[in-house]
Design a protein around this motif. Structure first.
Motif, short mmCIF file in Angstrom:
data_model
loop_
_atom_site.label_atom_id
_atom_site.label_comp_id
_atom_site.label_asym_id
_atom_site.label_seq_id
_atom_site.Cartn_x
_atom_site.Cartn_y
_atom_site.Cartn_z
N TYR A 38 10.83 13.98 3.88
CA TYR A 38 10.80 13.30 2.59
C TYR A 38 11.14 14.27 1.47
O TYR A 38 10.80 15.45 1.55
CB TYR A 38 9.41 12.73 2.31
CG TYR A 38 9.01 11.62 3.23
CD1 TYR A 38 9.39 10.31 2.97
CD2 TYR A 38 8.26 11.87 4.38
CE1 TYR A 38 9.02 9.28 3.82
CE2 TYR A 38 7.88 10.84 5.24
CZ TYR A 38 8.27 9.55 4.94
OH TYR A 38 7.91 8.53 5.78
N PRO B 60 12.71 7.41 -2.38
CA PRO B 60 11.72 6.49 -1.81
C PRO B 60 11.67 6.42 -0.29
O PRO B 60 10.67 6.00 0.27
CB PRO B 60 12.14 5.13 -2.38
CG PRO B 60 13.60 5.27 -2.66
CD PRO B 60 13.81 6.70 -3.05
N ASP C 297 8.63 -1.79 4.25
CA ASP C 297 8.26 -0.56 4.94
C ASP C 297 7.39 0.28 4.00
O ASP C 297 7.88 1.16 3.29
CB ASP C 297 9.54 0.19 5.31
CG ASP C 297 9.28 1.35 6.25
OD1 ASP C 297 8.18 1.40 6.83
OD2 ASP C 297 10.17 2.21 6.39
N ILE C 298 6.11 -0.03 3.97
CA ILE C 298 5.18 0.62 3.05
C ILE C 298 3.89 0.95 3.82
O ILE C 298 3.74 0.54 4.97
CB ILE C 298 4.81 -0.30 1.85
CG1 ILE C 298 4.53 -1.72 2.33
CG2 ILE C 298 5.92 -0.33 0.82
CD1 ILE C 298 3.17 -2.07 2.68
N TYR C 299 2.99 1.70 3.19
CA TYR C 299 1.65 1.86 3.76
C TYR C 299 0.73 0.83 3.14
O TYR C 299 0.83 0.53 1.94
CB TYR C 299 1.10 3.26 3.45
CG TYR C 299 1.79 4.38 4.17
CD1 TYR C 299 2.08 4.29 5.53
CD2 TYR C 299 2.15 5.54 3.49
CE1 TYR C 299 2.72 5.33 6.19
CE2 TYR C 299 2.78 6.58 4.14
CZ TYR C 299 3.06 6.48 5.49
OH TYR C 299 3.70 7.50 6.14
N GLU C 300 -0.17 0.33 3.97
CA GLU C 300 -1.15 -0.63 3.46
C GLU C 300 -2.49 0.10 3.48
O GLU C 300 -3.09 0.27 4.54
CB GLU C 300 -1.15 -1.84 4.41
CG GLU C 300 -1.81 -3.04 3.85
CD GLU C 300 -1.92 -4.12 4.91
OE1 GLU C 300 -0.90 -4.53 5.46
OE2 GLU C 300 -3.06 -4.54 5.19
N ASN D 137 4.07 3.51 -1.52
CA ASN D 137 5.39 3.94 -1.06
C ASN D 137 5.21 5.11 -0.10
O ASN D 137 4.43 6.03 -0.35
CB ASN D 137 6.24 4.37 -2.26
CG ASN D 137 7.58 4.94 -1.84
OD1 ASN D 137 7.70 6.13 -1.56
ND2 ASN D 137 8.58 4.09 -1.76
N LYS D 138 5.95 5.09 1.01
CA LYS D 138 5.73 6.09 2.06
C LYS D 138 6.09 7.50 1.60
O LYS D 138 5.47 8.46 2.02
CB LYS D 138 6.54 5.72 3.31
CG LYS D 138 5.92 4.57 4.09
CD LYS D 138 6.57 4.37 5.45
CE LYS D 138 5.74 3.42 6.30
NZ LYS D 138 6.31 3.24 7.64
N LYS E 188 19.27 -2.06 5.32
CA LYS E 188 18.27 -3.12 5.12
C LYS E 188 18.59 -3.93 3.86
O LYS E 188 18.79 -3.35 2.80
CB LYS E 188 16.88 -2.48 5.00
CG LYS E 188 15.77 -3.50 5.11
CD LYS E 188 14.40 -2.86 5.00
CE LYS E 188 13.34 -3.94 5.00
NZ LYS E 188 12.03 -3.45 4.64
N HIS F 231 1.94 1.03 9.37
CA HIS F 231 1.58 0.71 7.98
C HIS F 231 0.26 1.34 7.56
O HIS F 231 -0.23 1.06 6.47
CB HIS F 231 1.50 -0.81 7.80
CG HIS F 231 2.84 -1.49 7.84
ND1 HIS F 231 3.21 -2.32 8.87
CD2 HIS F 231 3.90 -1.41 7.02
CE1 HIS F 231 4.44 -2.75 8.64
NE2 HIS F 231 4.88 -2.21 7.54
N LYS F 232 -0.33 2.15 8.41
CA LYS F 232 -1.65 2.76 8.15
C LYS F 232 -2.66 1.68 7.76
O LYS F 232 -3.47 1.89 6.85
CB LYS F 232 -1.56 3.78 7.01
CG LYS F 232 -0.86 5.08 7.36
CD LYS F 232 -1.00 6.05 6.18
CE LYS F 232 -0.23 7.32 6.37
NZ LYS F 232 -0.83 8.27 7.31
N SER F 233 -2.59 0.53 8.38
CA SER F 233 -3.45 -0.57 7.96
C SER F 233 -4.72 -0.65 8.80
O SER F 233 -4.71 -1.07 9.96
CB SER F 233 -2.68 -1.90 8.08
OG SER F 233 -3.55 -2.97 7.80
#
Lengths: 372, 205
Positions: free
Chosen positions: A272, A277, B80-83, B183-184, A99, A179-181
């Motif tokens: 993880y 990161p 690529d993150i959590y919101e 950050n994930k 990326k 994104h857990k949004s």
């Protein structure tokens, strides 16, 4: 020999050896691949690849080939439909455009594929090996340095299947879930003719409790169809089997983790490591990918990205070498004896006629002036 | 220690005041205009003040564990993150604006000037309209006035700049506001703390 290993082999070099030993101890055998594959193999499965980019070239017969961007596709292709079970591991380079990068990188990957791995023991074995692979990175000194996030594609897929057909809705929701949004889920659902239960279930999906058993109970509560209930049973079975393994509880259920529904089904996971990161391990069940190649077996696997792990493994040393041995015009046989003596004492030595620029040595010996 | 990336400027000030209100203050942050790093060792907090469009990068790459970023930046950069939370301030919207007398000529691709090429491209794709995107870095409103583009896609707050340049909004693309992002990987290891911050901020909205 054992002493030399312990002294001079860095963590970065030790990890692949440990992992190989781990995978072998569970009956997995090493798998070697060709560096090249026909480009068509990837063209037809572009969405399976991390970013769809492939490095290609033409061979002497005019065939378009690709430098392998992925290992799993090759394993699937090489599997015969009648082979009921294959347990393989590999240590290979893949070529991907990371990326934000303009150019392709050569990425060192270690991984494991279990062709024939259905739910039950087989699935738990792959998950347990993923957990143990993560644990091996930092070792027993830091037992809480990792987490394995586990999701179930069928569970999320079955919930999304309850929604009305609308162009782009599924993709928008998947993006919001990843994104857990909460606000994006609400935005996507605004004005849709759906019941409150379904909306609540989608929101609950991204805010499960961290404890796996509590998460599972929450999942059971919001299940609205048989496929979701089945997925809950599979996850409960997995937790129970892992419990019997006696592994540390470094696993979490996180349904915001979603892969491509065209290739993956059932259990998927990301690993993880504290301080890094991005996920360093990624895997899951890919029965659907097998079907695309007309293979009837279930299958599961994971890969560990050694390039992502590099910062966690790099041991910064103040010196490049213990001893810099400067031999000037001394006879070669004298130099050889001195070098051999030092090495046999477990000292790393760099023999040079003159001091190389920028070399950091713990001490400098001049042959002929001083006895080593 | 938790690292929090805040945008410099107005958005960052509003964000910081909300963190302060829930007990995550850091002495000197609002007064000192030059420093970019503020540490509250007692509470294990470190604030990093960075360019608004860079917050998401800091968080995605793990230089910060959490941060406050505009949804506009998230929509354009797709990190690529959590919101974790819509903070409900810094409200604005993406809109398509054109000269007042403009009429779309569907016989050719629409020329669109914008800083937000991804948002613009995806919007027009969803509308089935062919476009030619012209990437600009500022003074986007000028483009249609001098014939560089037919329309623009830009961030609109009150709409005053649009009106002053004799443009009118012809379509709304997406809304934006400040978001709490994480950050994930950090989220896995600091889940309890992040959930506490999120919930306290939500209770204080």
């Amino acid at each position: 020999m054992a002493d030399i290993m312990a002294e001079t082999v860095s963590a970065e070099e030790r990890l692949p050896m440990r992992l190989r030993a781990l995978y072998r101890s569970y009956g997995y055998t090493i798998y070697k691949l060709n560096n090249f594959e026909p480009y068509d193999l990837y063209r037809e499965n572009r969405n399976f690849l991390v970013n769809g980019k492939v490095l290609t070239f033409t061979d002497s017969n005019g065939r378009l080939l690709a430098l392998r961007p992925d290992v799993t596709i090759s394993v699937v292709k090489d599997t015969k439909p009648e082979q009921a079970s294959r347990k393989l591991f590999y240590s290979e380079h893949v070529f991907r455009r990371l990326k934000g990068a303009e150019q392709f990188s050569e990425i060192k990957q270690m991984g494991l594929e279990f062709i024939g791995a259905g739910p039950g023991y087989a699935e738990a074995e792959v998950t347990a090996l993923a957990l143990q692979s993560l644990a091996a990175v930092r070792g027993p000194a830091e037992p809480d340095a990792y987490f394995l996030s586990v999701s179930h594609m069928d569970y999320v897929g079955a919930l999304l299947g309850e929604l009305p057909e609308q162009e782009g809705l599924r993709e928008r929701l998947m993006d919001a879930i990843r994104h857990k949004s909460v606000s994006d889920i609400r935005l996507a659902l605004a004005g849709l003719p759906i019941g409150e239960t379904l909306g609540q279930a989608l929101l609950a999906l991204i805010s499960l409790p961290p404890q796996p058993d509590r998460a599972l109970r929450a999942m059971a509560r919001i299940s609205v169809n048989r496929a979701m209930e089945q997925a809950c049973r599979e996850l409960a079975e997995l937790l129970k089997t892992l419990e019997a393994w006696g592994l540390p509880r470094r696993l979490r259920i996180d349904l915001s983790l979603l892969n491509d529904f065209d290739y993956y089904n059932g259990l998927i996971f990301h690993g993880y490591l504290r301080g890094l990161p991005r996920p360093v391990l990624s895997g899951g069940r890919y029965d659907k990918m097998m079907r695309r190649f007309d293979k009837p077996q279930p299958a599961m696997g994971f890969a560990l990205y050694l390039n992502e792990l590099q910062p966690a493994l790099a041991t910064r040393s103040d010196y490049d070498v213990d001893t810099l041995l400067l031999y000037g015009d001394q006879p070669p046989a004298e130099v050889a004896r001195a070098v051999r003596d030092l090495v046999s004492r477990g000292v790393s030595v760099r023999a040079e006629r003159e001091a190389p620029q920028g070399l950091r040595a713990r001490r400098i010996l001049r042959l002929g002036e001083e006895e080593p | 220690m938790i690292n929090i990336a805040l945008p410099t400027g107005r958005l960052g000030k509003s964000a910081y005041k909300r963190f302060q209100a829930i007990g995550y203050g850091c002495p000197g942050l609002l007064q000192d205009n030059r420093r970019l790093v503020f540490v509250n060792a007692e509470q294990g907090l470190r604030y990093l003040l960075v360019k608004p469009s860079d917050v998401a990068m800091y968080v995605e790459h793990g230089a910060a564990d959490i941060g406050v970023a505009g949804k506009d930046v998230l929509l354009e950069d797709r990190p690529d993150i959590y919101e974790l939370l819509d903070l409900n301030f810094g409200r604005c919207r993406f809109a398509v604006a054109a000269p007042r007398d403009w009429q779309d000529d569907c016989s050719r691709p629409l020329k669109v000037a914008t800083k937000y090429t991804r948002v613009a491209r995806e919007y027009f794709l969803s509308q089935g309209r062919q476009v030619e995107i012209i990437k600009l870095h500022g003074s986007v409103e000028l483009a249609p006035l001098i014939g560089l583009s037919d329309v623009i896609v830009d961030i609109v707050e009150s709409g005053a700049t649009i009106r002053e340049n004799n443009l009118a909004i012809v379509a709304e693309v997406a809304g934006s506001s400040a978001r709490l992002i994480a950050n994930k990987s950090s989220y896995q290891f600091q889940m309890e703390l992040m959930a506490e911050i999120r919930n306290k901020l939500e209770a204080n909205l």
